[in-house]
Design an enzyme around this catalytic site. Structure first.
Site, PDB file in Angstrom:
ATOM      1  N   TYR A   1       0.830  -1.201   0.000  1.00  0.00           N
ATOM      2  CA  TYR A   1       0.000   0.000   0.000  1.00  0.00           C
ATOM      3  C   TYR A   1       0.868   1.257   0.000  1.00  0.00           C
ATOM      4  CZ  TYR A   1      -4.301  -2.631   0.696  1.00  0.00           C
ATOM      5  OH  TYR A   1      -5.367  -3.475   0.518  1.00  0.00           O
TER       6      TYR A   1
ATOM      7  N   GLU B   1      -7.836  -7.463   5.518  1.00  0.00           N
ATOM      8  CA  GLU B   1      -6.980  -8.505   4.966  1.00  0.00           C
ATOM      9  C   GLU B   1      -6.212  -9.240   6.062  1.00  0.00           C
ATOM     10  OE1 GLU B   1      -4.911  -6.106   2.089  1.00  0.00           O
ATOM     11  OE2 GLU B   1      -6.849  -5.615   1.168  1.00  0.00           O
TER      12      GLU B   1
END
Length: 395
Positions: free
Chosen positions: A98, A140
């Site tokens: 990310y 996640e």
């Protein structure tokens, strides 16, 4: 929740940012892949990148998330985030990635919008990004904990079945001989295949076998390009993967899962290769003795193109209150209907819970028909394949 100051800035700049998202995401991917070519080789779908569909999908998800933050400041778009989190978990996405996306995405925003990106604008959109990213990271993490980690496992093909000219089913067992965990009907796995040029591309395929089996089964439609190249992974699997071949598979993921309370009326509607999760759902219903009404609907080009039709029919016949309705654009047989799926004349019991899988135009059409027949929108669940998955909340 977006801060009050950032919300005002995002609201003022959303039209400009949304209007430039296609250009921004094009610059973003180009810059990121130039700096990190391994991401395109071994993670991102090269076919979707070449066609531009992944760029459109990412642009749509960012705009949708920002819009939701403005219109519903006290609510999180859990449906959209959950769908994306399951996809990311099946790919093994990590929190560190990310940060990579953030670096290149914001460089692209500044590159495209130039002086319009003041420190205030940059800070506001930075907040949007990390609200979305951190929510996904948390989701996640939980999925990885539930599945035992994000490492892929090596599986050997023990059987290959030709379903139609363009669809093959592969049945696999783990190379390490370890146990095969169960899955929820409707879930998929990521499959990593090494291509002739050395790239290790990943694709998602719905599990099309019964959830309690000791093998994994997924079915692959060979993608024949019309205005785009042929699907490289699907064609590789069809051409090169035989009994004895070894593939890497993720654990099962996906949030379109069957929730069959006893006696609940169900509708399972699919089109084309969207039949695959429906077969797993029907297998589960048959094995658990579901006693409520089950309406099975499927649309395809022809009976010869209807993959897994034998399973579709046999599992339906095992259910005491199930009925199948098959629609074919050509060569319809007695007992089937000609044309696209049309629910006129199909009984829809009260309180039906519907599950849909197929291309977006099919999904939208069936969803609209169901709502017009009195099915509550909250009781209509759906899944699509490919980049459209990111945009499925608009279906």
């Amino acid at each position: 929740m977006l801060s009050e100051q950032s919300a005002a800035t995002v609201r003022a700049t959303l039209p400009a940012v949304a209007g430039s998202l296609d250009v921004i995401t094009d610059r973003f991917y180009s810059g990121m892949f130039a700096a990190r070519p391994e991401l395109l080789r071994d993670l991102f779908n090269r076919g979707n990148q070449a066609a531009g569909t992944q760029r459109q999908a990412l642009a749509g998800s960012i705009a949708a998330f920002a819009t939701h933050l403005l219109n519903h400041p006290d609510q999180r778009p859990d449906a959209m985030l959950g769908r994306i989190a399951h996809k990311h978990a099946s790919l093994g996405i990590t929190p560190e990635q990310y940060a990579i996306v953030h670096e290149h995405l914001f460089a692209a925003i500044v590159d495209v919008l130039g002086e319009a990106v003041t420190p205030e604008v940059a800070a506001a959109w930075d907040e949007v990004y990390w609200l979305m990213a951190n929510a996904l990271i948390a989701l996640e993490k939980r999925l990885y904990e539930e599945s035992g980690g994000h490492a892929m496992r090596r599986w050997e093909v023990v059987e290959r079945v030709t379903e139609t000219e363009d669809v093959a089913s592969f049945r696999l067992r783990p190379v390490d001989g370890g146990p095969v965990a169960g899955f929820r009907a409707g879930q998929y796995v990521s499959v990593r295949a090494e291509l002739p040029d050395g790239a290790r591309q990943i694709r998602q395929y719905s599990l099309s076998g019964a959830p309690g089996e000791s093998v994994r089964q997924f079915s692959v439609k060979r993608v024949r390009g019309e205005d785009a190249p042929d699907g490289e992974v699907s064609n590789h699997l069809h051409a090169s993967v035989q009994v004895g071949s070894v593939l890497e598979l993720s654990e099962p993921y996906g949030d379109l899962v069957l929730d069959n309370a006893p006696g609940t009326p169900l509708l399972l509607a699919s089109a084309g290769i969207g039949v695959t999760p429906m077969i797993a759902m029907l297998a589960h219903l048959a094995e658990t003795g579901h006693d409520g009404p089950v309406t099975v609907v499927h649309g395809d080009r022809s009976p010869a193109d209807h993959a897994l039709r034998t399973d579709h029919e046999s599992y339906t016949e095992k259910l005491p209150q199930a009925r199948a309705h098959f629609f074919y654009e050509r060569d319809a047989e007695p007992g089937t209907r000609t044309g696209l799926v049309d629910l006129d004349g199909v009984a829809i019991p009260a309180n039906t819970r519907a599950y849909l899988c197929g291309p977006l135009p099919f999904m939208r059409a069936v969803r609209a028909q169901l709502i017009s027949r009195g099915v509550a929108p909250a009781d209509i669940h759906y899944e699509v394949f490919g980049p459209d998955l990111w945009l499925a909340q608009a279906a």
